[in-house]
Write an enzyme that holds these catalytic residues in place. Structure first.
Site, mmCIF file in Angstrom:
data_model
loop_
_atom_site.group_PDB
_atom_site.id
_atom_site.type_symbol
_atom_site.label_atom_id
_atom_site.label_comp_id
_atom_site.label_asym_id
_atom_site.label_seq_id
_atom_site.Cartn_x
_atom_site.Cartn_y
_atom_site.Cartn_z
ATOM 1 N N ALA A 56 0.816 -1.212 0.000
ATOM 2 C CA ALA A 56 0.000 0.000 0.000
ATOM 3 C C ALA A 56 0.853 1.267 0.000
ATOM 4 O O ALA A 56 0.439 2.293 -0.525
ATOM 5 C CB ALA A 56 -0.961 -0.005 1.182
ATOM 6 N N THR A 57 2.040 1.205 0.570
ATOM 7 C CA THR A 57 2.913 2.389 0.540
ATOM 8 C C THR A 57 3.212 2.771 -0.901
ATOM 9 O O THR A 57 3.067 3.937 -1.295
ATOM 10 C CB THR A 57 4.238 2.099 1.287
ATOM 11 O OG1 THR A 57 3.932 1.802 2.650
ATOM 12 C CG2 THR A 57 5.190 3.275 1.216
ATOM 13 N N GLN A 104 -6.560 -0.997 5.257
ATOM 14 C CA GLN A 104 -7.223 -1.575 6.434
ATOM 15 C C GLN A 104 -8.613 -2.103 6.110
ATOM 16 O O GLN A 104 -9.090 -3.031 6.765
ATOM 17 C CB GLN A 104 -7.341 -0.524 7.552
ATOM 18 C CG GLN A 104 -6.022 -0.074 8.131
ATOM 19 C CD GLN A 104 -5.373 -1.136 9.021
ATOM 20 O OE1 GLN A 104 -6.022 -2.047 9.532
ATOM 21 N NE2 GLN A 104 -4.070 -1.020 9.204
ATOM 22 N N SER A 141 -3.189 -3.781 0.417
ATOM 23 C CA SER A 141 -1.948 -4.390 0.896
ATOM 24 C C SER A 141 -2.221 -5.839 1.282
ATOM 25 O O SER A 141 -3.247 -6.142 1.880
ATOM 26 C CB SER A 141 -1.459 -3.600 2.117
ATOM 27 O OG SER A 141 -0.385 -4.286 2.739
ATOM 28 N N HIS A 163 -0.523 -7.863 3.456
ATOM 29 C CA HIS A 163 -0.266 -8.353 4.815
ATOM 30 C C HIS A 163 -1.249 -7.862 5.863
ATOM 31 O O HIS A 163 -1.156 -8.224 7.026
ATOM 32 C CB HIS A 163 1.183 -8.059 5.231
ATOM 33 C CG HIS A 163 1.496 -6.633 5.522
ATOM 34 N ND1 HIS A 163 1.578 -6.151 6.810
ATOM 35 C CD2 HIS A 163 1.774 -5.586 4.712
ATOM 36 C CE1 HIS A 163 1.909 -4.869 6.775
ATOM 37 N NE2 HIS A 163 2.024 -4.504 5.514
ATOM 38 N N THR A 179 9.502 -7.273 -12.856
ATOM 39 C CA THR A 179 9.029 -8.653 -12.975
ATOM 40 C C THR A 179 8.024 -8.963 -11.869
ATOM 41 O O THR A 179 8.283 -8.656 -10.701
ATOM 42 C CB THR A 179 10.219 -9.629 -12.882
ATOM 43 O OG1 THR A 179 11.126 -9.320 -13.938
ATOM 44 C CG2 THR A 179 9.771 -11.073 -12.982
ATOM 45 N N CYS A 200 3.669 3.224 14.035
ATOM 46 C CA CYS A 200 4.704 3.974 13.341
ATOM 47 C C CYS A 200 5.288 5.072 14.205
ATOM 48 O O CYS A 200 6.408 5.512 13.983
ATOM 49 C CB CYS A 200 4.149 4.596 12.066
ATOM 50 S SG CYS A 200 3.402 3.369 11.009
HETATM 51 C C1 LIG Z 1 -0.259 -0.804 6.498
HETATM 52 C C2 LIG Z 1 -0.829 0.395 5.859
HETATM 53 C C3 LIG Z 1 -0.175 1.012 4.786
HETATM 54 C C4 LIG Z 1 1.152 0.528 4.265
HETATM 55 O O1 LIG Z 1 1.007 -0.710 3.635
HETATM 56 P P1 LIG Z 1 2.301 -1.574 3.229
HETATM 57 O O2 LIG Z 1 1.725 -2.656 2.362
HETATM 58 O O3 LIG Z 1 2.848 -2.087 4.511
HETATM 59 O O4 LIG Z 1 3.217 -0.696 2.499
HETATM 60 C C5 LIG Z 1 -0.766 2.123 4.236
HETATM 61 N N1 LIG Z 1 -1.928 2.592 4.691
HETATM 62 C C6 LIG Z 1 -2.594 2.024 5.711
HETATM 63 C C7 LIG Z 1 -3.887 2.578 6.146
HETATM 64 C C8 LIG Z 1 -2.054 0.907 6.327
HETATM 65 O O5 LIG Z 1 -2.710 0.358 7.350
#
Ligand SMILES: *Cc1c(COP(=O)(O)O)cnc(C)c1O
Length: 405
Positions: A73-74, A181, A201, A203, A242, A329
């Site tokens: 997501a970043t 989220q 994302s 994870h 890739t 964070c």
């Molecule tokens: C975890 C999170 C991200 C970052 O996601 P990554 O896949 O770890 O880079 C961005 N926004 C929100 C709201 C998140 O909870």
């Protein structure tokens, strides 16, 4: 000694074993490059990627062609904000976002401010929700993008995305939402909710780390993006590199599973959250919820304990439960969470806040054990606190004149 119970599912989640089993062959025997067009190894990998794209698209009512794989997501948020700002420069340079966004959105916005964009950071109300009238009033003829997160990572508050989408559409402005989220936990329909770009994302929904996606609308309107990573032209030129096939397979499987499980899982995690809340507040006074309880992810609870020192609280709980104070964070620094600040939570209460993220693998027994421990630790800490003693004696601490010695 038993390991602490994991209740930090807003920070990350374990890979579901069902998802892991589906991923495994793609590390070894099915290792092909999805871009190899000349042999069955490549075709096999491409087919797996197509299936995953379809699973993710189906989860949000999108077309598979609208799913761009990223590293998480970043990256998706960076690509959405910077990609739109660069592509639509001639149309305008104004972006609207919110003070409680994830750092990767806020920092992308700050970067764009250094490169000719103007950014409005909307405040939130005490419940964590934005005021739609304030949003609409912030739109100018220069506005090209509204970026509002679907659900907040600290307080779990869910923004009224469909209404925000309607406002964006009415003014011809693109809507991006960070759904890291929300994806897999609440219903998302990019068509009904007028979402033009959306970050997800792996994870956060029992898939692997290091994989994510950006939904990019292709019709009504067709959204175009300036690539931020250049190379072989993968992902329709929007994100070269890739494809990481095993992780993509995992993200697809995790998305499909999350959607299938959502009706039962959301009820179950909500019941666990309500149990935790009741267990704690029925036995402890002076506990405050941060953010709306109504417009909230089912498994999230963020609460502050007055007359308790945050660090001592976490230390006392460490052996029993793994969770975050303030934000994952920002917890390395002593600054109180900027999200809680934006809600107007005072520094004292922000410092003594805990974020519980109840997830797929938590049980009622977990919740009961954690609640018992919280009651013990908070009671013990308050017994040692002179402020708590004064409060018990009816002293109004806001009126006390403190004298320095
Ligand atoms: C975890 C999170 C991200 C970052 O996601 P990554 O896949 O770890 O880079 C961005 N926004 C929100 C709201 C998140 O909870």
């Amino acid at each position: 000694m038993a390991r602490a119970i994991y209740m930090d599912n807003n920070a990350t989640t374990p890979v579901d074993p069902v998802v892991m089993d589906i991923m495994l062959p793609y590390f070894t025997e099915k290792f092909g490059n999805a871009a190899s067009r000349n042999h069955s190894y490549g075709w096999e990998a491409e087919e797996a990627v197509d299936i995953a794209r379809g699973q993710i698209a189906a989860a949000i009512n999108a077309d598979p062609k609208e799913i761009i794989f990223t590293s998480g997501a970043t990256e998706s948020n960076n690509l959405a904000l910077k990609g739109v700002a660069e592509m639509y420069r001639e149309k305008g340079n104004h972006i609207i976002t919110v003070q409680t966004e994830h750092k990767c959105v806020l920092d992308s916005a700050k970067y764009l401010e250094q490169h000719g964009c103007t950014v409005t950071y909307l405040p939130v109300q005490t419940d964590g929700l934005i005021d739609l009238a304030v949003l609409e009033a912030a739109i100018t003829p220069e506005t090209i993008l509204i970026s509002v997160m679907f659900a907040n990572n600290e307080i779990g508050v869910i923004q009224p995305i469909a209404q925000i989408g309607a406002i964006a559409r009415k003014h011809g402005v693109l809507l991006h939402t960070d759904a890291a989220q929300a994806f897999g936990k609440v219903l998302i329909d990019v068509l009904a909710q007028n979402i033009d770009l959306m970050s997800i994302s792996g994870h956060k929904l029992y898939g692997p780390k290091g994989i994510g996606a950006l939904y990019v609308r292709r019709k009504n309107p067709r959204v175009r993006l300036e690539a931020q990573q250049h190379g072989g032209g993968h992902e329709r030129g929007m994100r070269s590199g890739t494809l990481y096939v095993p992780l993509i397979v995992g993200l697809g499987a995790a998305a499909e599973r999350a959607v299938a499980e959502m009706p039962t899982e959301s009820v179950r995690t909500l019941q666990l959250r309500e149990r935790l809340y009741k267990n704690v507040t029925s036995r402890l006074p002076e506990v405050y919820v941060n953010g709306s309880l109504e417009h909230r992810l089912p498994g999230n609870l963020n609460i502050s304990f007055a007359f308790v020192e945050g660090e001592a609280l976490l230390m006392g709980l460490n052996d029993t439960v793994a969770l975050s104070s303030g934000s994952a964070c920002t917890s390395a620094s002593l600054e109180p969470s900027y999200v809680l600040k934006a809600l107007g939570v005072g520094d004292e209460l922000a410092h003594s806040s805990l974020r519980f993220g109840i997830g797929r693998f938590n049980t009622e027994a977990d919740v009961d054990r954690v609640s018992d421990k919280i009651v013990d630790v908070v009671t013990r800490l308050r017994e040692m606190s002179p402020l708590w003693e004064m409060h018990q004696e009816g002293v109004d601490l806001t009126k006390v004149q403190w004298v320095a010695h």
